[in-house]
Design a protein around this motif. Structure first.
Motif, PDB file in Angstrom:
ATOM      1  N   LEU A 305      38.325  62.571  72.858  1.00 39.57           N
ATOM      2  CA  LEU A 305      38.389  62.554  71.357  1.00 39.57           C
ATOM      3  C   LEU A 305      37.578  61.357  70.739  1.00 39.57           C
ATOM      4  CD1 LEU A 305      40.744  65.203  69.869  1.00 39.57           C
ATOM      5  CD2 LEU A 305      38.197  65.406  70.920  1.00 39.57           C
ATOM      6  N   ALA A 306      37.574  60.314  71.153  1.00 36.84           N
ATOM      7  CA  ALA A 306      37.607  59.074  70.938  1.00 36.84           C
ATOM      8  C   ALA A 306      36.399  58.653  71.706  1.00 36.84           C
ATOM      9  CB  ALA A 306      38.391  57.868  71.107  1.00 36.84           C
ATOM     10  N   HIS A 307      35.788  58.681  72.423  1.00 35.74           N
ATOM     11  CA  HIS A 307      34.310  58.768  74.027  1.00 35.74           C
ATOM     12  C   HIS A 307      33.503  60.467  72.811  1.00 35.74           C
ATOM     13  CE1 HIS A 307      37.268  55.856  75.790  1.00 35.74           C
ATOM     14  NE2 HIS A 307      36.074  55.253  75.790  1.00 35.74           N
ATOM     15  N   GLY A 308      33.866  60.548  71.786  1.00 37.40           N
ATOM     16  CA  GLY A 308      32.867  61.829  71.470  1.00 37.40           C
ATOM     17  C   GLY A 308      32.792  62.558  72.707  1.00 37.40           C
ATOM     18  N   LEU A 309      33.731  62.514  73.479  1.00 34.98           N
ATOM     19  CA  LEU A 309      33.117  63.701  74.449  1.00 34.98           C
ATOM     20  C   LEU A 309      33.922  64.776  74.841  1.00 34.98           C
ATOM     21  CD1 LEU A 309      32.880  63.702  77.730  1.00 34.98           C
ATOM     22  CD2 LEU A 309      34.821  62.920  78.109  1.00 34.98           C
ATOM     23  N   PRO A 310      33.476  66.309  74.749  1.00 28.70           N
ATOM     24  CA  PRO A 310      33.895  67.333  74.169  1.00 28.70           C
ATOM     25  C   PRO A 310      34.564  67.805  75.508  1.00 28.70           C
ATOM     26  CG  PRO A 310      31.297  67.065  74.094  1.00 28.70           C
ATOM     27  CD  PRO A 310      32.055  65.724  74.716  1.00 28.70           C
ATOM     28  N   VAL A 311      35.307  68.826  75.543  1.00 29.43           N
ATOM     29  CA  VAL A 311      36.472  68.768  76.034  1.00 29.43           C
ATOM     30  C   VAL A 311      36.996  71.087  77.248  1.00 29.43           C
ATOM     31  CG1 VAL A 311      38.765  68.602  76.884  1.00 29.43           C
ATOM     32  CG2 VAL A 311      38.655  67.112  75.179  1.00 29.43           C
ATOM     33  N   LEU A 312      37.106  70.688  78.186  1.00 31.83           N
ATOM     34  CA  LEU A 312      36.809  72.246  78.569  1.00 31.83           C
ATOM     35  C   LEU A 312      38.182  72.216  79.022  1.00 31.83           C
ATOM     36  CD1 LEU A 312      36.512  74.850  79.178  1.00 31.83           C
ATOM     37  CD2 LEU A 312      35.026  73.355  81.205  1.00 31.83           C
ATOM     38  N   ALA A 313      39.114  72.780  78.103  1.00 30.93           N
ATOM     39  CA  ALA A 313      40.535  72.996  78.703  1.00 30.93           C
ATOM     40  C   ALA A 313      41.386  74.253  78.650  1.00 30.93           C
ATOM     41  CB  ALA A 313      41.178  72.117  77.486  1.00 30.93           C
ATOM     42  N   SER A 314      42.343  74.415  79.734  1.00 27.72           N
ATOM     43  CA  SER A 314      43.078  75.946  79.428  1.00 27.72           C
ATOM     44  C   SER A 314      43.826  75.942  77.912  1.00 27.72           C
ATOM     45  CB  SER A 314      44.406  75.233  80.195  1.00 27.72           C
ATOM     46  OG  SER A 314      43.974  75.539  81.077  1.00 27.72           O
ATOM     47  N   ARG A 315      43.701  77.192  77.988  1.00 27.03           N
ATOM     48  CA  ARG A 315      44.039  77.745  76.576  1.00 27.03           C
ATOM     49  C   ARG A 315      45.851  77.728  77.184  1.00 27.03           C
ATOM     50  NH1 ARG A 315      41.243  81.808  76.391  1.00 27.03           N
ATOM     51  NH2 ARG A 315      39.116  81.383  74.948  1.00 27.03           N
ATOM     52  N   LEU A 316      46.488  77.004  76.359  1.00 28.50           N
ATOM     53  CA  LEU A 316      48.535  76.557  76.615  1.00 28.50           C
ATOM     54  C   LEU A 316      48.544  75.617  76.258  1.00 28.50           C
ATOM     55  CD1 LEU A 316      50.037  78.588  79.292  1.00 28.50           C
ATOM     56  CD2 LEU A 316      49.032  76.121  80.738  1.00 28.50           C
ATOM     57  N   GLY A 317      49.516  75.795  75.534  1.00 28.87           N
ATOM     58  CA  GLY A 317      50.689  74.806  75.142  1.00 28.87           C
ATOM     59  C   GLY A 317      49.978  73.774  74.057  1.00 28.87           C
ATOM     60  N   SER A 318      50.072  72.879  74.762  1.00 26.27           N
ATOM     61  CA  SER A 318      49.555  71.582  73.532  1.00 26.27           C
ATOM     62  C   SER A 318      48.751  71.595  73.743  1.00 26.27           C
ATOM     63  CB  SER A 318      49.908  70.283  74.233  1.00 26.27           C
ATOM     64  OG  SER A 318      49.600  69.897  74.927  1.00 26.27           O
ATOM     65  N   MET A 319      47.501  71.604  74.907  1.00 21.57           N
ATOM     66  CA  MET A 319      46.524  71.067  74.798  1.00 21.57           C
ATOM     67  C   MET A 319      45.289  72.462  73.411  1.00 21.57           C
ATOM     68  SD  MET A 319      45.392  71.965  79.374  1.00 21.57           S
ATOM     69  CE  MET A 319      46.767  72.754  78.463  1.00 21.57           C
ATOM     70  N   LEU A 320      46.178  73.888  73.377  1.00 22.73           N
ATOM     71  CA  LEU A 320      45.396  74.713  71.811  1.00 22.73           C
ATOM     72  C   LEU A 320      45.711  73.527  70.646  1.00 22.73           C
ATOM     73  CD1 LEU A 320      47.667  77.978  72.681  1.00 22.73           C
ATOM     74  CD2 LEU A 320      44.799  77.577  72.516  1.00 22.73           C
ATOM     75  N   ASP A 321      46.980  72.442  70.525  1.00 23.76           N
ATOM     76  CA  ASP A 321      47.011  72.190  69.355  1.00 23.76           C
ATOM     77  C   ASP A 321      45.864  70.891  69.257  1.00 23.76           C
ATOM     78  OD1 ASP A 321      49.160  73.544  68.666  1.00 23.76           O
ATOM     79  OD2 ASP A 321      50.413  72.438  69.198  1.00 23.76           O
ATOM     80  N   ILE A 322      45.631  70.198  70.407  1.00 23.51           N
ATOM     81  CA  ILE A 322      44.870  69.303  70.180  1.00 23.51           C
ATOM     82  C   ILE A 322      43.124  69.475  70.293  1.00 23.51           C
ATOM     83  CG2 ILE A 322      43.615  66.544  71.419  1.00 23.51           C
ATOM     84  CD1 ILE A 322      46.946  67.292  72.799  1.00 23.51           C
ATOM     85  N   ILE A 323      42.569  70.007  71.656  1.00 21.89           N
ATOM     86  CA  ILE A 323      41.025  70.796  71.716  1.00 21.89           C
ATOM     87  C   ILE A 323      41.095  72.727  70.304  1.00 21.89           C
ATOM     88  CG2 ILE A 323      39.109  71.666  73.163  1.00 21.89           C
ATOM     89  CD1 ILE A 323      40.369  68.440  72.747  1.00 21.89           C
ATOM     90  N   GLU A 324      39.879  71.894  69.510  1.00 25.07           N
ATOM     91  CA  GLU A 324      39.382  73.076  68.818  1.00 25.07           C
ATOM     92  C   GLU A 324      38.742  73.913  69.392  1.00 25.07           C
ATOM     93  OE1 GLU A 324      39.998  71.879  63.807  1.00 25.07           O
ATOM     94  OE2 GLU A 324      40.510  70.107  64.796  1.00 25.07           O
ATOM     95  N   ASP A 325      39.153  75.587  69.675  1.00 24.27           N
ATOM     96  CA  ASP A 325      37.655  76.299  70.534  1.00 24.27           C
ATOM     97  C   ASP A 325      36.703  76.091  70.157  1.00 24.27           C
ATOM     98  OD1 ASP A 325      36.821  77.201  72.249  1.00 24.27           O
ATOM     99  OD2 ASP A 325      37.782  79.534  72.056  1.00 24.27           O
ATOM    100  N   GLY A 326      35.896  75.919  70.338  1.00 21.24           N
ATOM    101  CA  GLY A 326      34.023  75.952  69.863  1.00 21.24           C
ATOM    102  C   GLY A 326      33.813  74.969  68.295  1.00 21.24           C
TER     103      GLY A 326
END
Length: 386
Positions: A305-326
């Protein structure tokens, strides 16, 4: 403010050790006085008698309590912030603080207090049996480092303090890293009103150096341990379906590293320094994190996020809280190589959307994960228990 930070370092240096150092430095940079009491598991005795004594004191170490009392009397802190007490310091630190009338804050970096294995995973799959059931189930499966004896020691610690109400009565405030983590501790019986949420943070990589131009064509990037729980096998299956559409660069090492050699369109870079990872993040099109366990708080996501780099992550656990889908990237169904491949292909085919995700990523970083935001949140938690 005077803060005594307490941390039991791990034998293998990990992200938690870095978070402790960063938090101490952050506090001192704002004029607070920090004393760090650290013990290191590298110094654990290797002989049988020493191991036996360590096992006996894991539940409650009277020796550590005496050391804690000495430190409290000498330093006279306003607050004690415990990061990790396992196994050498033990929960006896709480009684020392109660004796000296010093409030305690404890960060929940992992799930050790509700799961002897600490990661809510067993046999390569999510496992929550010990959340509502007996921690002694972990002994049967050898959840702690594959050892039934070691699992018995940790399960006894978890069970004893659960039954004694230690977590409810002897800690003034817990810090969970995400809403998801908080929900699991509440499910395990922790008082909801005693759990605050404060994520980890990193310094802004662009404070000193301007961002580099993106590489063309870009590539997908994985940064982390090359192991099963990180979803490496799913990642490889997904990339085999992309038919050369996007190169994948993997920065890290681990037990599955050798199995990735010679796979078309995947380049294994090995372990890379923080500065090298920063360059890779500036050049990549998106980060991939296909983890198949809940994760505690993967700092690599905040770095992205700090580098302005989009993320493709598992819809699971803490990743759901950090990455906003879409918004800052996309989420896919955990362990589903087809879904991962489809989402990766979509990102490659929609460069304008990637640009929008990139702008959003930087905005979210500035809103939630900077050092200044973190300091403000930490002070609010400290003041709430003083």
């Amino acid at each position: 403010m005077k803060i005594l930070m307490v941390h039991n370092r791990y034998q293998q240096v990990g992200g938690e050790d870095g978070v402790v150092a960063a938090e101490a430095e952050l506090l001192m940079s704002h004029g607070d006085i920090v004393e760090l009491w650290e013990v290191d598991n590298k110094n654990l005795p290797s002989n049988l008698l020493g191991k036996f004594k360590t096992a006996l004191s894991t539940r409650y170490s009277r020796d550590s309590k005496l050391i804690a009392l000495q430190r409290l009397k000498a330093f006279k802190p306003d607050i004690v912030h415990v990061h990790n007490f396992f196994p050498q310091i033990s929960p006896s630190i709480y009684d020392a603080c109660i004796q000296e009338a010093v409030p305690v804050v404890q960060t929940l970096h992992n799930y050790r207090l509700i799961c002897p294995g600490a990661i809510l995973m067993r046999g390569g799959k999510i496992c929550e049996q010990c959340i509502s059931g007996s921690p002694y189930q972990a002994v049967f499966y050898g959840c702690y480092r594959g050892s039934k004896m070691g699992s018995l020691v940790v399960a006894h610690m978890v069970s004893h303090h659960r039954n004694q109400g230690t977590w409810s009565n002897k800690v003034n405030k817990f810090i969970a890293l995400t809403e998801f983590a908080k929900s699991k501790f509440v499910q395990a019986g922790f008082p909801v009103e005693k759990i605050a949420i404060k994520p980890n943070f990193i310094g802004d990589p662009y404070k000193v150096t301007a961002p580099m131009a993106k590489a063309k064509p870009g590539f997908a990037l994985f940064v982390g341990r090359i192991s099963d729980e990180k979803g490496i096998r799913t990642l490889v299956k997904a990339w085999s379906k992309l038919e050369g559409k996007c190169e994948l660069k993997i920065a890290g090492s681990g037990p599955l590293e050798d199995s990735l050699q010679g796979i078309a369109n995947i380049t294994v870079l090995g372990r890379r320094s923080p500065s090298e990872v920063s360059v890779l993040m500036q050049q990549a099109s998106f980060l991939v994190l296909p983890s198949e366990w809940y994760e505690g708080f993967p700092l690599v996501l905040v770095e992205a996020l700090a580098h302005g780099l989009p993320v493709l992550a598992s819809r699971l656990g803490s990743m759901l809280d950090i990455i906003e889908d879409g918004k800052t990237g996309l989420l896919f169904t955990p362990t589903d190589a087809n879904d991962l491949a489809d989402k990766a292909k979509w990102l490659v085919d929609h460069p304008k959307e990637l640009e929008r995700f990139s702008e959003n990523a930087r905005s979210v970083f500035n809103e939630k994960y900077t050092d200044e935001e973190n300091y403000s949140a930490l002070m609010k938690i400290y003041n709430s228990v003083l």
